[in-house]
Design a protein around this motif. Structure first.
Motif, PDB file in Angstrom:
ATOM      1  N   GLN A 599       0.703  -0.795   0.192  1.00  0.00           N
ATOM      2  CA  GLN A 599       0.218   0.339  -0.130  1.00  0.00           C
ATOM      3  C   GLN A 599       0.952   1.295  -0.213  1.00  0.00           C
ATOM      4  O   GLN A 599       1.782   0.836   0.233  1.00  0.00           O
ATOM      5  N   MET A 615      -3.469   4.101  -2.368  1.00  0.00           N
ATOM      6  CA  MET A 615      -3.146   2.754  -3.418  1.00  0.00           C
ATOM      7  C   MET A 615      -2.550   1.461  -3.163  1.00  0.00           C
ATOM      8  O   MET A 615      -1.660   1.648  -2.486  1.00  0.00           O
ATOM      9  N   GLU A 616      -2.947   0.384  -3.758  1.00  0.00           N
ATOM     10  CA  GLU A 616      -2.355  -0.651  -3.327  1.00  0.00           C
ATOM     11  C   GLU A 616      -1.472  -1.227  -4.895  1.00  0.00           C
ATOM     12  O   GLU A 616      -2.547  -1.739  -5.719  1.00  0.00           O
ATOM     13  N   VAL A 637      -1.383  -0.825 -10.533  1.00  0.00           N
ATOM     14  CA  VAL A 637      -2.305  -0.836  -9.524  1.00  0.00           C
ATOM     15  C   VAL A 637      -3.512  -1.700  -9.391  1.00  0.00           C
ATOM     16  O   VAL A 637      -4.039  -1.464 -10.609  1.00  0.00           O
ATOM     17  N   LYS A 639      -6.285  -1.607  -6.653  1.00  0.00           N
ATOM     18  CA  LYS A 639      -6.400  -0.751  -5.746  1.00  0.00           C
ATOM     19  C   LYS A 639      -6.917   0.910  -5.256  1.00  0.00           C
ATOM     20  O   LYS A 639      -5.315   0.554  -4.777  1.00  0.00           O
ATOM     21  N   ALA A 640      -7.884   1.535  -5.502  1.00  0.00           N
ATOM     22  CA  ALA A 640      -7.291   3.665  -5.440  1.00  0.00           C
ATOM     23  C   ALA A 640      -8.789   3.630  -4.337  1.00  0.00           C
ATOM     24  O   ALA A 640     -10.134   3.679  -4.334  1.00  0.00           O
ATOM     25  N   VAL A 663      -7.086  10.236 -10.696  1.00  0.00           N
ATOM     26  CA  VAL A 663      -6.167   9.159 -10.193  1.00  0.00           C
ATOM     27  C   VAL A 663      -5.966   8.343 -11.538  1.00  0.00           C
ATOM     28  O   VAL A 663      -4.580   7.807 -11.094  1.00  0.00           O
ATOM     29  N   ILE A 667      -2.320   7.598 -12.171  1.00  0.00           N
ATOM     30  CA  ILE A 667      -1.445   6.164 -12.227  1.00  0.00           C
ATOM     31  C   ILE A 667      -0.256   5.931 -13.514  1.00  0.00           C
ATOM     32  O   ILE A 667       0.417   5.532 -13.274  1.00  0.00           O
ATOM     33  N   PRO A 699      -7.225   0.448 -11.835  1.00  0.00           N
ATOM     34  CA  PRO A 699      -7.818  -0.808 -10.606  1.00  0.00           C
ATOM     35  C   PRO A 699      -9.250  -1.042 -10.777  1.00  0.00           C
ATOM     36  O   PRO A 699      -9.662  -0.562 -11.046  1.00  0.00           O
ATOM     37  N   MET A 702     -12.124   0.846  -7.093  1.00  0.00           N
ATOM     38  CA  MET A 702     -11.425   1.965  -6.776  1.00  0.00           C
ATOM     39  C   MET A 702     -12.881   2.926  -6.332  1.00  0.00           C
ATOM     40  O   MET A 702     -14.165   2.406  -6.402  1.00  0.00           O
ATOM     41  N   SER A 725      -2.960  11.608  -5.916  1.00  0.00           N
ATOM     42  CA  SER A 725      -2.370  10.075  -6.510  1.00  0.00           C
ATOM     43  C   SER A 725      -1.229   9.513  -7.968  1.00  0.00           C
ATOM     44  O   SER A 725      -0.854   8.503  -7.393  1.00  0.00           O
ATOM     45  N   ALA A 729       1.024   5.995  -5.920  1.00  0.00           N
ATOM     46  CA  ALA A 729       0.744   4.887  -6.661  1.00  0.00           C
ATOM     47  C   ALA A 729       2.525   4.536  -6.750  1.00  0.00           C
ATOM     48  O   ALA A 729       3.471   4.158  -6.349  1.00  0.00           O
TER      49      ALA A 729
END
Length: 774
Positions: A599, A615-616, A637, A639-640, A663, A667, A699, A702, A725, A729
């Motif tokens: 994360q 973010m993941e 990415v 997840k956001a 977002v 990214i 993602p 999101m 964002s 990331a």
């Protein structure tokens, strides 16, 4: 699929706006017309609380949006709402609609104050109006901030005038009347529609008047999720962009461009042969290349590919990524605080050139005659463009009519009227109307770019506190030749000294420090290389904030703290802390994740708004090395979660859409999108080559959270979550791979496409499109 959590505007907002009477004007007109008169105070920065507090910076006291709003105030009374006899209201908004939804937002403000159904409010785009001076520039996340009070004031005055008119006709006290859905009602049940009173309410002369704006607690439309007023036209294909317009005899036109930036035409060897090609009507040498006008764009492309041109040198011939980076490094300003009795972190971050190209390529229609000219184009600075065209054509400004057309995206690109100016020059040279469209290759190679830059950071820390924070941002010059929307500042910005001053002003008024990091300084230095540059979405902040947030992660590690905890401990104020906490809560910060995944969390404060993004990212080999046809794989990415506090959110649904775009911008900047400069020209020549965030990098999870209203006025929203964002990331990537990234985008070192030739300047039109569908 993005999911949004939101709360409607609540509370009565900032006391400074509540129940104050605002001045405006009843304009001389056949039906009721109203404009606003403005003046006001700016909010003071929140106090800092820390062991070693950081003093407020320029942007904390007066930010770029404040400056633009102040510049626009003197002409706000020239922006008028018109009531029509058919019960509708018309408003020509002096800003550009480029997909951000400004027309919907403005319609909501008018409908709210006038007690009208949204369907009764018509908002179109104003033609260039030189008398507005600084009040017709779209940029800096400032449109809603600067128009919020003027538009509401004009609408409130209109409603008050209608009530007064009805009261006079019915011989009752106006205070006993009510309005709802465009109808005035008396206590005895008598009614009148707005349209029926439009003429009676009109003023025979311009006069000053006033009205009281609604309390935020009375809002029925503002703060409620609302669909776009142009949605139906967009999804049914009826929405009109520049290339959809049918101007009599304006035929397709394109330009054969040089193999280097700003190259010039020395000779055309086969002019007669190209003029004789099927469909070609005209071929002419202009300042930007060789223009071709034909019956179809396909015939234009064929003619451009057939042209044999000797080209003169450009302005950055021979420059490459490496040579530009070397020049930037040599120009970096020195650090001034030595690490005495402290520990130090020093780092350098390199950010590649990035394209400003939008989905709609650069385009314009021009019809230039001996004594006048008419232009159609998507423009965010139409007054500047009008004045520049008048100068180029040798015409008085009133003889040049510039129509602002809805734009298919911008990213800051449409701050410059390059296509409109070029189309005007071509039309004059050929003596015929032209419908100019840039090819995708033109946009990528000769369009505006976000300049390459290097950000150096030094942080000194001791005994659990940050003693000093220094950031030295060195960039290729950003062109601010659009000025503040008119010719005087546009010319001043292009002067050697003026450009430096303009850039420094924008940098200082948009760069903030949300942490208490002791003595903090953030300085800009620019290298005057003559690339085509422009302010891309969020201008300097994405790069500056990405570098800062990566260093914050390093500081947290040095002090043995969790990155979230560290940020919370050093933040200046609770408003930012609440947004950060919400992102951590919704995103489940700190959950266990597999090796190679992580994360990241980051925040940004600008334009009187706050954003935090969690973010993941998945950096495992099976993800990084996955096969993507004609695309870039690399990290993904997964997840956001983006949390935004935009003060008073006018349209949470629109804010959600803006944030999703932010977002994806972030990214792209972190992982995939950049230009590779080779001998004075980008290698990228299409969207096939330029890897903005695609489906395979978006993602799967999101979520956007719009915070409840925290102030009585809207903050900036269009660029709000780009920097946070990007930084989130980057921080996630660093934690996943166990090493802080220092060069962006991550994949810039991998050229994953075969560059298209520079001569001819546009590739052959494809005929095998079905082979590339998924």
């Amino acid at each position: 699929m993005a999911h949004q959590r939101r709360s409607p505007a609540s509370g009565d907002g900032a006391p400074s706006l509540e129940r104050r009477r605002f001045l405006g004007y009843l304009l001389a007109a056949p039906t009721l017309a109203v404009a606003a008169k403005l003046g006001g105070d700016l909010a003071s920065p929140a106090p800092a609380e820390a062991a070693i507090p950081t003093l407020p910076g320029a942007a904390d006291i007066l930010d770029l949006g404040d400056a633009l709003t102040l510049a626009a105030m003197p002409t706000s009374n020239l922006i008028a709402i018109q009531l029509n006899r058919d019960d509708t209201v018309s408003f020509a908004v002096p800003r550009a609609e480029v997909g951000q939804g400004i027309t919907t937002t403005i319609a909501m403000l008018i409908a709210e104050e006038m007690d009208l159904p949204l369907s009764k409010v018509g908002v179109n785009l104003a033609d260039a109006r030189p008398e507005l001076v600084f009040n017709q520039l779209t940029g800096g996340s400032n449109s809603v901030r600067s128009l919020y009070t003027p538009v509401r004031t004009a609408a409130a005055i209109a409603r008050a005038r209608l009530l007064a008119t009805a009261a006079e006709q019915w011989k009752v006290d106006a205070a006993t009347l009510t309005t709802r859905d465009g109808v005035i009602r008396s206590a005895t049940g008598r009614t009148a529609t707005y349209g029926s009173l439009a003429e009676a309410a009109a003023s025979a002369r311009t006069e000053e008047t006033s009205a009281t704006l609604k309390k935020t607690s009375e809002f029925r439309i503002i703060g409620k999720p609302t669909g776009r007023i142009d949605a139906l036209e967009a999804v049914t294909g009826r929405k009109q962009f520049t290339m959809d317009l049918q101007v009599p005899n304006a035929k397709p036109t394109m330009v054969c461009r040089p193999p280097t930036i700003n190259g010039t035409v020395k000779a055309v060897h086969n002019l007669a042969e190209v003029k004789a090609m099927p469909g070609v009507t005209d071929v002419a040498t202009v300042s930007t290349g060789v223009a071709v006008r034909a019956e179809t764009f396909g015939q234009c492309i064929d003619a451009i590919r057939a042209l044999k041109v000797d080209w003169g040198p450009g302005t950055v011939d021979g420059e490459t990524d490496a040579s530009v980076e070397q020049k930037l490094r040599a120009a970096a300003l020195p650090m001034t605080v030595p690490p005495v009795l402290t520990q130090s972190i020093d780092a350098e971050f390199v950010f590649a050139f990035a394209s400003n190209s939008a989905l709609e390529t650069n385009c314009a229609i021009a019809d230039v005659r001996a004594d006048r000219a008419e232009i159609w184009s998507g423009l965010k600075s139409p007054i500047t463009t009008q004045e520049q065209i008048a100068l180029k054509l040798g015409l008085p400004i009133p003889a040049v009519k510039v129509h602002v057309v809805t734009g298919g995206g911008s990213f800051g690109r449409k701050l410059f009227g390059d296509a409109a100016i070029e189309a005007a020059e071509i039309s004059k040279k050929m003596g015929k109307p032209v419908k100019l469209m840039w090819h995708r290759a033109d946009d990528a190679r000769h369009g505006r770019t976000h300049p390459m830059c290097i950000s150096r950071v030094r942080v000194n820390h001791a005994l659990g506190n940050v003693v000093s924070y220094e950031q030295r941002h060195t960039s290729v010059t950003t062109d601010f030749g659009h000025g503040l929307g008119e010719i005087l500042t546009a010319v001043a910005a292009k002067l050697p000294v003026g450009d430096i001053g303009f850039s420094q002003t924008v940098f200082m008024l948009s760069t903030s420090m949300p942490y208490n990091f002791g003595a903090a300084t953030q300085l800009l230095n620019e290298v005057p290389l003559k690339f085509h540059t422009s302010s891309m979405r969020n201008v300097y902040s994405p790069n500056v904030v990405c570098a800062r947030e990566l260093i914050v992660d390093q500081l947290a590690a040095k002090m043995g703290q969790d990155p979230l905890t560290f940020r919370r401990n050093f933040l200046k104020d609770d408003r930012i802390r609440k947004v950060l906490d919400k992102a951590a809560e919704v995103g489940n910060w700190g959950r266990k994740m597999p090796a190679g995944t992580a994360q990241g969390i980051a925040l940004h404060h600008e334009y009187k708004s706050v954003s935090a993004v969690l973010m993941e990212i998945d950096c495992r080999p099976e993800t990084v090395n996955r096969k993507i046809r004609n695309g870039v794989a690399g990290p993904r990415v997964t997840k956001a979660v983006a949390v935004v506090d935009a003060g008073l959110p006018i349209n949470p649904k629109g804010l959600e859409a803006q944030t999703i775009g932010c977002v994806n911008d972030g990214i792209a900047m972190a992982l995939t999108s950049s230009l590779h400069i080779d001998n004075g020209l980008p290698l990228e020549a299409s969207w096939d080559n330029y890897f903005y965030t695609r489906q395979w990098n978006t993602p799967p999870e999101m979520e956007v959270v719009v915070m409840p209203a925290t102030t009585g006025e809207p903050g900036g929203a269009g660029e709000l979550a780009v920097a946070s964002s990007f930084a989130a990331a980057a921080c996630a990537y660093g934690r996943a791979v166990g090493k802080m990234p220092t060069r962006f985008p991550i994949n810039h070192g991998t050229l994953s496409f075969e560059p298209k030739p520079k001569v001819p300047p546009v590739p052959e039109s494809p005929v095998d499109g079905l082979a590339y569908t998924f």
